[in-house]
Design an enzyme around this catalytic site. Structure first.
Site, mmCIF file in Angstrom:
data_model
loop_
_atom_site.group_PDB
_atom_site.id
_atom_site.type_symbol
_atom_site.label_atom_id
_atom_site.label_comp_id
_atom_site.label_asym_id
_atom_site.label_seq_id
_atom_site.Cartn_x
_atom_site.Cartn_y
_atom_site.Cartn_z
ATOM 1 N N HIS A 63 1.423 8.328 2.864
ATOM 2 C CA HIS A 63 0.557 9.392 2.352
ATOM 3 C C HIS A 63 0.091 10.342 3.452
ATOM 4 C CE1 HIS A 63 -0.427 6.723 -1.370
ATOM 5 N NE2 HIS A 63 0.756 7.288 -1.435
ATOM 6 N N THR A 137 -3.458 -4.887 -0.852
ATOM 7 C CA THR A 137 -3.033 -3.844 -1.770
ATOM 8 C C THR A 137 -3.101 -4.332 -3.210
ATOM 9 O OG1 THR A 137 -1.153 -2.431 -2.425
ATOM 10 C CG2 THR A 137 -0.635 -4.582 -1.481
#
Length: 215
Positions: A63, A137
């Site tokens: 990202h 995550t």
């Protein structure tokens, strides 16, 4: 467009000002130093892997990151240090020299595509990896969440996480998946104890502690 909210958020999140690498980031550095890290794919934009000393070649920041910047309109590159100065110190968005549009760090906004480097390296890495470690995550944001499903069948998979996520199935009897439940740093510390890396881990982590930078 109103750049105020982004500038306010970015000035608080900018890497290297407040937050130090954790034991988990230092573990990645040890893997890199020992020649065991093929690649670290991260969805975080905090740059803590870099601050921990992991080589850029071994990291894919899915990202994006704050080290470089470009115009949001014409995509012309902009000096990363000057962008930081404008946003963090002056609390305003830099203006592009070419089109006068707003300049932003090279982080991926919602709806934008992932960096080409992600797709280019992933195709090769999923074939070469013989061990996949997934840490911290929810495995809900695609396409990164699909990586555990993309590695070949002979690749062992380890999940260090507070909860079981994705298609990990440590109870399947195939002995492919291992799940370490709990705090990630605690799990990493326990693993390093087993590997006799505990002292190295703490020495490395101490090197990278930072004091919050006054603005």
């Amino acid at each position: 467009r109103n750049t105020g909210p982004f500038v306010s958020l970015a000035s608080e999140l900018w890497p290297g000002l407040k937050h130090s690498p954790t034991l988990t980031h230092s573990f990645l550095k040890l893997l890199d130093d020992k020649g065991l890290l093929l690649r670290n794919y991260t969805q975080n934009i905090d740059g803590l892997e870099i601050l921990a000393g992991v080589s850029e070649e071994r990291i894919v920041e899915c990202h994006g990151h704050f080290r470089t910047a470009r115009c949001a309109n014409c995509f012309s590159p902009h000096d990363g240090d000057k962008t930081k100065e404008e946003i963090v110190q002056n609390r305003r968005a830099p203006k592009c020299r070419k089109c006068k549009g707003p300049v932003k760090p090279d982080i991926v906004f919602f709806g934008e595509g992932l960096p080409d480097r992600f797709h280019r390296l992933l195709r090769r890495d999923v074939e070469e990896a013989d061990l996949l470690i997934v840490m911290g995550t929810s495995l809900t944001v695609t396409p990164v969440s699909l990586i555990p499903e993309m590695v070949h069948e002979d690749c062992r998979r380890v999940l260090l996480n507070r909860e079981l996520v994705g298609d990990f199935d440590p109870g399947s009897g195939q002995q492919r998946d291992i799940f370490g439940a709990g705090d990630i740093d605690d799990s990493v510390h326990a693993l390093c104890e087993l590997l006799a890396w505990e002292q190295e881990l703490h020495v490395q982590n101490k090197k990278t502690r930072i004091r919050p930078t006054a603005r």
